[in-house]
Design an enzyme around this catalytic site. Sequence first.
Site, PDB file in Angstrom:
ATOM      1  N   GLU A  88       0.806  -1.213   0.000  1.00 27.04           N
ATOM      2  CA  GLU A  88       0.000   0.000   0.000  1.00 27.04           C
ATOM      3  C   GLU A  88       0.847   1.275   0.000  1.00 27.04           C
ATOM      4  O   GLU A  88       0.309   2.368  -0.197  1.00 27.04           O
ATOM      5  CB  GLU A  88      -0.941  -0.001   1.213  1.00 27.04           C
ATOM      6  CG  GLU A  88      -1.958  -1.140   1.216  1.00 27.04           C
ATOM      7  CD  GLU A  88      -1.354  -2.495   1.558  1.00 27.04           C
ATOM      8  OE1 GLU A  88      -0.323  -2.551   2.266  1.00 27.04           O
ATOM      9  OE2 GLU A  88      -1.886  -3.512   1.084  1.00 27.04           O
ATOM     10  N   GLU A 137       2.087 -14.344  -1.720  1.00 21.46           N
ATOM     11  CA  GLU A 137       3.317 -13.601  -1.433  1.00 21.46           C
ATOM     12  C   GLU A 137       4.460 -14.562  -1.090  1.00 21.46           C
ATOM     13  O   GLU A 137       5.475 -14.617  -1.789  1.00 21.46           O
ATOM     14  CB  GLU A 137       3.051 -12.556  -0.342  1.00 21.46           C
ATOM     15  CG  GLU A 137       2.082 -11.506  -0.889  1.00 21.46           C
ATOM     16  CD  GLU A 137       1.630 -10.421   0.070  1.00 21.46           C
ATOM     17  OE1 GLU A 137       1.274  -9.336  -0.405  1.00 21.46           O
ATOM     18  OE2 GLU A 137       1.589 -10.653   1.295  1.00 21.46           O
ATOM     19  N   PHE A 155      -3.814 -13.989   1.638  1.00 17.10           N
ATOM     20  CA  PHE A 155      -3.053 -13.558   0.463  1.00 17.10           C
ATOM     21  C   PHE A 155      -1.556 -13.748   0.716  1.00 17.10           C
ATOM     22  O   PHE A 155      -0.810 -14.112  -0.189  1.00 17.10           O
ATOM     23  CB  PHE A 155      -3.335 -12.086   0.124  1.00 17.10           C
ATOM     24  CG  PHE A 155      -4.638 -11.878  -0.599  1.00 17.10           C
ATOM     25  CD1 PHE A 155      -4.700 -11.937  -1.983  1.00 17.10           C
ATOM     26  CD2 PHE A 155      -5.807 -11.628   0.105  1.00 17.10           C
ATOM     27  CE1 PHE A 155      -5.891 -11.746  -2.663  1.00 17.10           C
ATOM     28  CE2 PHE A 155      -7.006 -11.432  -0.563  1.00 17.10           C
ATOM     29  CZ  PHE A 155      -7.060 -11.494  -1.942  1.00 17.10           C
TER      30      PHE A 155
HETATM   31  P1  NAD Z   1      -5.680 -10.339   5.822  1.00 16.51           P
HETATM   32  O1  NAD Z   1      -6.413 -11.590   6.114  1.00 16.51           O
HETATM   33  O2  NAD Z   1      -5.417  -9.415   6.922  1.00 16.51           O
HETATM   34  O3  NAD Z   1      -6.418  -9.593   4.614  1.00 16.51           O
HETATM   35  C1  NAD Z   1      -6.035  -8.294   4.218  1.00 16.51           C
HETATM   36  C2  NAD Z   1      -7.226  -7.357   4.032  1.00 16.51           C
HETATM   37  O4  NAD Z   1      -7.878  -7.635   2.813  1.00 16.51           O
HETATM   38  C3  NAD Z   1      -8.277  -7.475   5.115  1.00 16.51           C
HETATM   39  O5  NAD Z   1      -8.741  -6.193   5.427  1.00 16.51           O
HETATM   40  C4  NAD Z   1      -9.331  -8.354   4.451  1.00 16.51           C
HETATM   41  O6  NAD Z   1     -10.576  -8.162   5.043  1.00 16.51           O
HETATM   42  C5  NAD Z   1      -9.255  -7.872   3.031  1.00 16.51           C
HETATM   43  N1  NAD Z   1      -9.626  -8.804   1.971  1.00 16.51           N
HETATM   44  C6  NAD Z   1      -9.587 -10.150   1.997  1.00 16.51           C
HETATM   45  N2  NAD Z   1      -9.959 -10.651   0.817  1.00 16.51           N
HETATM   46  C7  NAD Z   1     -10.227  -9.593   0.017  1.00 16.51           C
HETATM   47  C8  NAD Z   1     -10.661  -9.455  -1.318  1.00 16.51           C
HETATM   48  N3  NAD Z   1     -10.884 -10.522  -2.074  1.00 16.51           N
HETATM   49  N4  NAD Z   1     -10.828  -8.218  -1.802  1.00 16.51           N
HETATM   50  C9  NAD Z   1     -10.614  -7.130  -1.036  1.00 16.51           C
HETATM   51  N5  NAD Z   1     -10.187  -7.186   0.226  1.00 16.51           N
HETATM   52  C10 NAD Z   1     -10.011  -8.414   0.737  1.00 16.51           C
HETATM   53  O7  NAD Z   1      -4.236 -10.704   5.236  1.00 16.51           O
HETATM   54  P2  NAD Z   1      -3.815 -11.361   3.831  1.00 16.51           P
HETATM   55  O8  NAD Z   1      -4.937 -12.089   3.197  1.00 16.51           O
HETATM   56  O9  NAD Z   1      -2.568 -12.113   4.081  1.00 16.51           O
HETATM   57  O10 NAD Z   1      -3.450 -10.092   2.928  1.00 16.51           O
HETATM   58  C11 NAD Z   1      -2.425  -9.232   3.290  1.00 16.51           C
HETATM   59  C12 NAD Z   1      -1.242  -9.288   2.338  1.00 16.51           C
HETATM   60  O11 NAD Z   1      -1.694  -9.280   0.989  1.00 16.51           O
HETATM   61  C13 NAD Z   1      -0.383  -8.056   2.519  1.00 16.51           C
HETATM   62  O12 NAD Z   1       0.969  -8.406   2.650  1.00 16.51           O
HETATM   63  C14 NAD Z   1      -0.695  -7.182   1.299  1.00 16.51           C
HETATM   64  O13 NAD Z   1       0.482  -7.004   0.538  1.00 16.51           O
HETATM   65  C15 NAD Z   1      -1.706  -7.955   0.453  1.00 16.51           C
HETATM   66  N6  NAD Z   1      -3.127  -7.502   0.456  1.00 16.51           N
HETATM   67  C16 NAD Z   1      -3.510  -6.213   0.690  1.00 16.51           C
HETATM   68  C17 NAD Z   1      -4.854  -5.847   0.726  1.00 16.51           C
HETATM   69  C18 NAD Z   1      -5.320  -4.439   0.983  1.00 16.51           C
HETATM   70  O14 NAD Z   1      -6.493  -4.219   1.271  1.00 16.51           O
HETATM   71  N7  NAD Z   1      -4.489  -3.443   0.848  1.00 16.51           N
HETATM   72  C19 NAD Z   1      -5.838  -6.805   0.506  1.00 16.51           C
HETATM   73  C20 NAD Z   1      -5.423  -8.122   0.270  1.00 16.51           C
HETATM   74  C21 NAD Z   1      -4.079  -8.445   0.254  1.00 16.51           C
END
Ligand code: NAD
Length: 264
Positions: free
Chosen positions: A101, A184, A179
């Site tokens: 982000e 990643e 994710f």
């Molecule tokens: P996490 O479970 O905390 O999810 C990250 C965020 O994305 C949470 O707020 C979740 O509610 C939301 N989310 C989940 N699925 C989604 C989708 N399909 N569309 C939109 N939002 C969604 O952690 P994670 O899944 O491991 O993701 C975090 C990692 O992946 C980070 O390292 C980041 O680089 C990336 N990521 C970022 C975002 C973001 O909202 N900026 C969302 C997904 C993944």
Amino acid sequence: ESTGTTPFIKEIFLGRCLELQTETAIPNACPQSPVNCTLLWDVFHDAIAYKDPCAIPLDAYREFIAAVPHQLPADKSMFWSGTSYIVHEYTEAANDLLTLEDTLLGYMVDGLQWCSSTDASSTGLNYQECPDFWQEGCAVASTAFYTATSSAIGRQATGVITVMLDATRTDGAYRNDSFFAKYEFPNMDPEKVTRGDIILVNRLGNPIVETCGTGSVAVLERLFTEKGIEWTCTDNDERVYHVQCSKDPTHTECITPADVTGSS
Ligand code: NAD
Ligand code: CXR
């Protein structure tokens, strides 16, 4: 169903894209050469415009990824899972690591919502309503977007990487379906990534469920080892704790006994 595409998403996207190119915005995140923000918006928009909002293929943002110049300096990548509420506060305060982000890949749409409209008389986006991303049988735009951007930052990471996980989550700090776990970690190249630093943080007021070497954290440690990447793990990361307390200074976990008794 939630509300629709964030109003003025195009203006926000363009404004953030321009903003990120001023040296002052986020140190180390400024692209090396000027970026055509209008072109990036067009590519981002055309990735899904007029398509069925529940049938967005996972490769929809391929062109967007290709159009964004993205190469973080070595040792700067911060990954996270379950810690969205604090990780960006931390990177801003400590000023040494960058999350998705904080870069041109994720900065423009962070916190925004968007989805397509099949209505030919529309702009191609739906500003009235969007499907929720967890809706069964619905492949939404944000899933495709974060699948593509997460894979890209995983692939591109070099040197020491950091991942911030929530040790108070009852469903595990490291979850197979996150994710981080799906796109990643698997895309990290052991030839380029020299070490993984796992930092565990505790949501203030919540009991600690996992520690380094236990539960799902041990699973991640083993995955690093199997991949041939060295790792470290820190329980209760003190730097993050201080940032948590700066956001919530009167929380009981932030007030030391001296503070409580020392008022006179
Ligand atoms: P996490 O479970 O905390 O999810 C990250 C965020 O994305 C949470 O707020 C979740 O509610 C939301 N989310 C989940 N699925 C989604 C989708 N399909 N569309 C939109 N939002 C969604 O952690 P994670 O899944 O491991 O993701 C975090 C990692 O992946 C980070 O390292 C980041 O680089 C990336 N990521 C970022 C975002 C973001 O909202 N900026 C969302 C997904 C993944
Ligand atoms: O990623 P988390 O959310 O920590 O998710 C907590 C759990 C997840 O396992 C997921 O299955 O809660 C579920 N969940 C939702 N039900 C939900 N509803 C809306 C996850 N995210 C949801 N949202 C959106 O994502 C909201 O915009 C909210 C954000 C959740 O962020 P958080 O990091 O707390 O702002």
